[in-house]
Design a protein around this motif. Sequence first.
Motif, PDB file in Angstrom:
ATOM      1  N   PHE A  62       0.847  -1.191   0.000  1.00  0.00           N
ATOM      2  CA  PHE A  62       0.000   0.000   0.000  1.00  0.00           C
ATOM      3  C   PHE A  62       0.877   1.233   0.000  1.00  0.00           C
ATOM      4  O   PHE A  62       2.088   1.170   0.251  1.00  0.00           O
ATOM      5  CB  PHE A  62      -0.913   0.024   1.238  1.00  0.00           C
ATOM      6  N   CYS A  63       0.273   2.362  -0.270  1.00  0.00           N
ATOM      7  CA  CYS A  63       0.935   3.652  -0.103  1.00  0.00           C
ATOM      8  C   CYS A  63      -0.116   4.650   0.360  1.00  0.00           C
ATOM      9  O   CYS A  63      -1.317   4.390   0.298  1.00  0.00           O
ATOM     10  CB  CYS A  63       1.616   4.118  -1.392  1.00  0.00           C
ATOM     11  N   HIS A  64       0.352   5.782   0.839  1.00  0.00           N
ATOM     12  CA  HIS A  64      -0.557   6.836   1.281  1.00  0.00           C
ATOM     13  C   HIS A  64      -0.530   7.996   0.293  1.00  0.00           C
ATOM     14  O   HIS A  64       0.551   8.382  -0.180  1.00  0.00           O
ATOM     15  CB  HIS A  64      -0.157   7.372   2.659  1.00  0.00           C
ATOM     16  N   PRO A  65      -1.675   8.582  -0.024  1.00  0.00           N
ATOM     17  CA  PRO A  65      -1.681   9.818  -0.806  1.00  0.00           C
ATOM     18  C   PRO A  65      -1.131  10.956   0.051  1.00  0.00           C
ATOM     19  O   PRO A  65      -0.932  10.788   1.262  1.00  0.00           O
ATOM     20  CB  PRO A  65      -3.163  10.026  -1.122  1.00  0.00           C
ATOM     21  N   CYS A  66      -0.884  12.072  -0.560  1.00  0.00           N
ATOM     22  CA  CYS A  66      -0.294  13.202   0.160  1.00  0.00           C
ATOM     23  C   CYS A  66      -1.202  14.436   0.080  1.00  0.00           C
ATOM     24  O   CYS A  66      -1.985  14.594  -0.858  1.00  0.00           O
ATOM     25  CB  CYS A  66       1.077  13.553  -0.414  1.00  0.00           C
ATOM     26  N   THR A  67      -1.048  15.293   1.064  1.00  0.00           N
ATOM     27  CA  THR A  67      -1.715  16.588   1.046  1.00  0.00           C
ATOM     28  C   THR A  67      -0.659  17.669   0.820  1.00  0.00           C
ATOM     29  O   THR A  67       0.488  17.532   1.271  1.00  0.00           O
ATOM     30  CB  THR A  67      -2.449  16.858   2.365  1.00  0.00           C
ATOM     31  N   ALA A  68      -1.057  18.714   0.118  1.00  0.00           N
ATOM     32  CA  ALA A  68      -0.124  19.789  -0.227  1.00  0.00           C
ATOM     33  C   ALA A  68      -0.171  20.903   0.814  1.00  0.00           C
ATOM     34  O   ALA A  68      -1.235  21.222   1.349  1.00  0.00           O
ATOM     35  CB  ALA A  68      -0.467  20.355  -1.598  1.00  0.00           C
ATOM     36  N   ARG A  69       0.989  21.468   1.111  1.00  0.00           N
ATOM     37  CA  ARG A  69       1.065  22.630   1.985  1.00  0.00           C
ATOM     38  C   ARG A  69       1.889  23.698   1.275  1.00  0.00           C
ATOM     39  O   ARG A  69       3.088  23.564   1.081  1.00  0.00           O
ATOM     40  CB  ARG A  69       1.710  22.265   3.323  1.00  0.00           C
ATOM     41  N   ARG A  70       1.208  24.774   0.876  1.00  0.00           N
ATOM     42  CA  ARG A  70       1.861  25.848   0.134  1.00  0.00           C
ATOM     43  C   ARG A  70       2.468  26.872   1.096  1.00  0.00           C
ATOM     44  O   ARG A  70       1.939  27.129   2.175  1.00  0.00           O
ATOM     45  CB  ARG A  70       0.844  26.538  -0.779  1.00  0.00           C
ATOM     46  N   LEU A  71       3.609  27.439   0.695  1.00  0.00           N
ATOM     47  CA  LEU A  71       4.244  28.485   1.495  1.00  0.00           C
ATOM     48  C   LEU A  71       3.277  29.635   1.700  1.00  0.00           C
ATOM     49  O   LEU A  71       2.701  30.152   0.735  1.00  0.00           O
ATOM     50  CB  LEU A  71       5.514  28.975   0.796  1.00  0.00           C
ATOM     51  N   HIS A  72       3.087  30.024   2.957  1.00  0.00           N
ATOM     52  CA  HIS A  72       2.079  31.034   3.268  1.00  0.00           C
ATOM     53  C   HIS A  72       2.480  31.755   4.550  1.00  0.00           C
ATOM     54  O   HIS A  72       2.785  31.117   5.554  1.00  0.00           O
ATOM     55  CB  HIS A  72       0.713  30.355   3.452  1.00  0.00           C
ATOM     56  N   LEU A  73       2.495  33.067   4.516  1.00  0.00           N
ATOM     57  CA  LEU A  73       2.763  33.868   5.709  1.00  0.00           C
ATOM     58  C   LEU A  73       1.442  34.321   6.321  1.00  0.00           C
ATOM     59  O   LEU A  73       0.569  34.825   5.621  1.00  0.00           O
ATOM     60  CB  LEU A  73       3.617  35.092   5.359  1.00  0.00           C
ATOM     61  N   ASP A  74       1.317  34.140   7.624  1.00  0.00           N
ATOM     62  CA  ASP A  74       0.112  34.541   8.351  1.00  0.00           C
ATOM     63  C   ASP A  74       0.329  35.949   8.893  1.00  0.00           C
ATOM     64  O   ASP A  74       1.022  36.140   9.902  1.00  0.00           O
ATOM     65  CB  ASP A  74      -0.152  33.554   9.483  1.00  0.00           C
ATOM     66  N   VAL A  75      -0.244  36.930   8.243  1.00  0.00           N
ATOM     67  CA  VAL A  75       0.013  38.320   8.623  1.00  0.00           C
ATOM     68  C   VAL A  75      -0.541  38.626  10.012  1.00  0.00           C
ATOM     69  O   VAL A  75       0.055  39.420  10.771  1.00  0.00           O
ATOM     70  CB  VAL A  75      -0.566  39.285   7.568  1.00  0.00           C
ATOM     71  N   ASP A  76      -1.660  38.040  10.382  1.00  0.00           N
ATOM     72  CA  ASP A  76      -2.205  38.264  11.721  1.00  0.00           C
ATOM     73  C   ASP A  76      -1.246  37.770  12.795  1.00  0.00           C
ATOM     74  O   ASP A  76      -1.036  38.424  13.823  1.00  0.00           O
ATOM     75  CB  ASP A  76      -3.560  37.568  11.871  1.00  0.00           C
ATOM     76  N   TYR A  77      -0.646  36.600  12.554  1.00  0.00           N
ATOM     77  CA  TYR A  77       0.319  36.057  13.513  1.00  0.00           C
ATOM     78  C   TYR A  77       1.568  36.944  13.580  1.00  0.00           C
ATOM     79  O   TYR A  77       2.123  37.173  14.667  1.00  0.00           O
ATOM     80  CB  TYR A  77       0.712  34.638  13.105  1.00  0.00           C
ATOM     81  N   ILE A  78       2.010  37.446  12.427  1.00  0.00           N
ATOM     82  CA  ILE A  78       3.203  38.302  12.390  1.00  0.00           C
ATOM     83  C   ILE A  78       2.994  39.553  13.240  1.00  0.00           C
ATOM     84  O   ILE A  78       3.847  39.927  14.044  1.00  0.00           O
ATOM     85  CB  ILE A  78       3.542  38.681  10.935  1.00  0.00           C
ATOM     86  N   LEU A  79       1.850  40.196  13.073  1.00  0.00           N
ATOM     87  CA  LEU A  79       1.572  41.424  13.823  1.00  0.00           C
ATOM     88  C   LEU A  79       1.397  41.129  15.310  1.00  0.00           C
ATOM     89  O   LEU A  79       1.854  41.895  16.166  1.00  0.00           O
ATOM     90  CB  LEU A  79       0.329  42.106  13.265  1.00  0.00           C
TER      91      LEU A  79
END
Length: 217
Positions: A125-142
């Motif tokens: 068997f194998c597992h499918p994958c989920t994608a995670r795109r580079l993303h900056l959280d501006v609320d967290y930054i502030l």
Amino acid sequence: MDVREIIEKGSGRIVLYMCGKCGRLYVPKFNSVAGDPSHAHERRNAEECCRPRQCECGVELDAGWTACPRCRLRKQLRKAKVISAEDYTGPVNAAGHGEWGEGYSSNIAAMLQACHDYDDPVPAFCHPCTARRLHLDVDYILEAATDEMHEGAEDQIVGADDLVAFIREWNARQTVVSYFEDRRRVIVLDEKRFSALIADDDSSETGEQPSSENGGA
């Protein structure tokens, strides 16, 4: 197992229980006294701390686990949603090297080719994958920027809307993507071996190993 009682100097009150083998401490509820349920619970934990334990299948367990690797894998696979290999075209993860390394490949065909190239057995068997795109959280930054400042400092930032607009536009232009295996779903490649993996008995030698707990590609 041997249990050591840690006594509070002056009062003679038991405050801790310690495993006599590894030294791990077990702490009853604050201000509780010997005889309370909290003390009985923590003393029992100290007694059983390094005592050899067995999985429900009879295999001796490593410290900290409640099931052996095979049983953990079986339970995980039983919970996973089976999806068709014909209906999935994205990246996958399986035990072995993988086209991208650490078991990751761009698709099933590339994974099978990697198995051939590295002389790895084709997995059941194998597992499918989920994608995670580079993303900056501006609320967290502030929020992080003003975390140690005075109360209400975040509301006094000049040009916050300009920064929000810029980061949103910057995020939209990013193309960096990492992939992570999704153990909630599984793609069956060999029905016979997969059925043996999730069966209750250990009569079949599968040779399967679970893929890494963490990581991405």
